[in-house]
Design an enzyme around this catalytic site. Structure first.
Site, PDB file in Angstrom:
ATOM      1  N   ASP A 180       0.894  -1.263  -0.159  1.00 26.59           N
ATOM      2  CA  ASP A 180      -0.011  -0.101  -0.022  1.00 26.59           C
ATOM      3  C   ASP A 180       0.823   1.254  -0.057  1.00 26.59           C
ATOM      4  OD1 ASP A 180       0.936  -0.209   2.491  1.00 26.59           O
ATOM      5  OD2 ASP A 180      -1.195  -0.195   3.469  1.00 26.59           O
ATOM      6  N   SER A 181       2.181   1.080  -0.117  1.00 24.56           N
ATOM      7  CA  SER A 181       3.092   2.217  -0.165  1.00 24.56           C
ATOM      8  C   SER A 181       2.695   2.752  -1.642  1.00 24.56           C
ATOM      9  CB  SER A 181       4.619   1.881  -0.134  1.00 24.56           C
ATOM     10  OG  SER A 181       4.746   0.697  -1.042  1.00 24.56           O
ATOM     11  N   GLU A 202      -1.452  -5.293   8.786  1.00 25.01           N
ATOM     12  CA  GLU A 202      -0.419  -4.724   9.803  1.00 25.01           C
ATOM     13  C   GLU A 202      -1.311  -5.230  11.092  1.00 25.01           C
ATOM     14  OE1 GLU A 202       0.039  -0.610   9.052  1.00 25.01           O
ATOM     15  OE2 GLU A 202       0.660  -0.895   6.936  1.00 25.01           O
ATOM     16  N   LYS A 210      -0.927  -9.561   2.968  1.00 26.73           N
ATOM     17  CA  LYS A 210      -0.267  -8.858   4.165  1.00 26.73           C
ATOM     18  C   LYS A 210      -0.954  -8.036   5.038  1.00 26.73           C
ATOM     19  CE  LYS A 210       3.330  -5.717   3.790  1.00 26.73           C
ATOM     20  NZ  LYS A 210       2.855  -4.583   4.510  1.00 26.73           N
ATOM     21  N   GLU A 248       9.250  -3.742  10.302  1.00 26.70           N
ATOM     22  CA  GLU A 248       9.685  -2.229   9.785  1.00 26.70           C
ATOM     23  C   GLU A 248      10.135  -1.571  10.859  1.00 26.70           C
ATOM     24  OE1 GLU A 248       6.645  -0.709   6.877  1.00 26.70           O
ATOM     25  OE2 GLU A 248       7.792   1.316   6.826  1.00 26.70           O
ATOM     26  N   ASP A 250      -0.830  -6.456  -0.190  1.00 26.43           N
ATOM     27  CA  ASP A 250      -1.427  -5.577   0.830  1.00 26.43           C
ATOM     28  C   ASP A 250      -2.930  -5.556   0.998  1.00 26.43           C
ATOM     29  OD1 ASP A 250       0.725  -4.921   2.818  1.00 26.43           O
ATOM     30  OD2 ASP A 250       0.966  -3.185   2.021  1.00 26.43           O
TER      31      ASP A 250
HETATM   32  O1  KIV Z   1       3.509  -1.047   1.567  1.00 25.92           O
HETATM   33  C1  KIV Z   1       4.632  -1.516   1.525  1.00 25.92           C
HETATM   34  O2  KIV Z   1       5.330  -1.389   0.394  1.00 25.92           O
HETATM   35  C2  KIV Z   1       5.338  -2.319   2.687  1.00 25.92           C
HETATM   36  C3  KIV Z   1       6.922  -2.147   2.512  1.00 25.92           C
HETATM   37  C4  KIV Z   1       7.215  -1.053   3.390  1.00 25.92           C
HETATM   38  C5  KIV Z   1       7.294  -3.342   3.258  1.00 25.92           C
HETATM   39  O3  KIV Z   1       4.579  -2.657   3.519  1.00 25.92           O
END
Ligand code: KIV
Length: 276
Positions: free
Chosen positions: A56-57, A126, A124, A193, A95
């Site tokens: 989600d970056s 959090e 993924k 992270e 994500d």
């Molecule tokens: O969203 C993302 O790119 C991430 C990385 C910083 C690991 O979670």
């Protein structure tokens, strides 16, 4: 019938969860990168990245937001679909964005979308031990899960900025306990992270599943960075753990290959990329 997932005229077969576990057991560093479209995904795959994350970056590096909070499930599905088309060997993780896994039922619905519509092989999320129920539900339905601990960018407004986590001993102990709890709930990977190298080491030694770090020191089982950071596309101040791999290389592919090689021979991360 099972051929597609095993060998596609390649030197080595596509990476899967067992490959990643075996790499941890063999102490072979796992090289990971983010990607958001097919062209870059192809370069990352050709360069030998073992795992590709549609993070989600993308909210920050592609969409131009200040945080990852505005990213939606539709956004991740769209970019995962693009990345999927560029990959042959690398394992694809996507994500679950902000508030898309507030309940086990919601997490299940959205994880199914990332896998069926996007082509992700793992999702993924959090979270700490509070996400145990969600991870258990996904695991019960055979959905592979990566649990993201340490600095959790989706919580940026709650924690008051992008800061190193786990410096105090109580916070470090809780992070270790959370990693073990999430593994026991079924998580297949832990991503850490922005934590002190010592915390990265403790967690890597405390769980059997692979631990992938971003700013988590050299002792973890693998490293991940945001693709745009290693290609020097991100302007302005970058976090301490970022290394510009375009330096000394004349193409994005050469820079990505240099990153993969540096992870594999453990020359990245160096001391200056780590937190104490
Ligand atoms: O969203 C993302 O790119 C991430 C990385 C910083 C690991 O979670």
């Amino acid at each position: 019938m099972y051929k597609q997932l095993q060998q596609r005229d390649m030197d080595s077969p596509p990476v899967n969860v067992s490959t990643l576990r075996q790499m941890k057991a063999n102490r072979e560093p796992i090289a990971c990168l983010t990607a958001y479209d097919a062209s870059f995904a192809q370069l990352v795959d050709i360069a030998g990245s073992d795992l590709v994350l549609v993070g989600d970056s993308l909210g920050m590096v592609v969409q131009g937001h200040d945080t990852t909070v505005p990213v939606t499930v539709d956004d991740i599905v769209y970019h995962t679909r693009l990345v999927r088309r560029g990959l042959r060997r690398a394992f694809l993780v996507a994500d679950l964005p902000f508030m898309s896994y507030a309940t086990p039922e919601q997490a299940l619905d959205n994880a199914v979308r990332l896998m069926q519509e996007g082509g992700a092989m793992m999702v993924k999320l959090e979270g700490g031990s509070g996400q145990g129920e969600v991870v258990e539900c996904l695991t019960r339905h055979d959905i592979p899960v990566c649990a993201h601990l340490g600095l959790k960018p989706q919580s940026v407004h709650k924690i008051g900025g992008f800061k190193v986590q786990g410096r105090e001993s109580t916070a470090a102990d809780k992070m270790v306990a959370d990693a073990v709890a999430l593994q026991n709930a079924g998580a297949d990977i832990v991503l850490l992270e922005c934590v002190p190298s010592e915390v990265g080491k403790r967690i890597t030694e405390s769980v059997e599943v692979p631990v992938i770090g971003i700013g988590a020191g050299p002792a973890v089982d693998g490293q991940i960075l945001v693709l745009y950071d290693i290609l020097d596309i991100t302007l302005g101040r970058t976090p301490r753990f970022v290394k510009n791999f375009m330096t000394g290389h004349d193409s994005p592919l050469a820079a990505i290959e240099a990153y993969v090689a540096a992870v594999k021979d453990r020359s990245y991360p160096a001391k200056e990329h780590c937190f104490s």
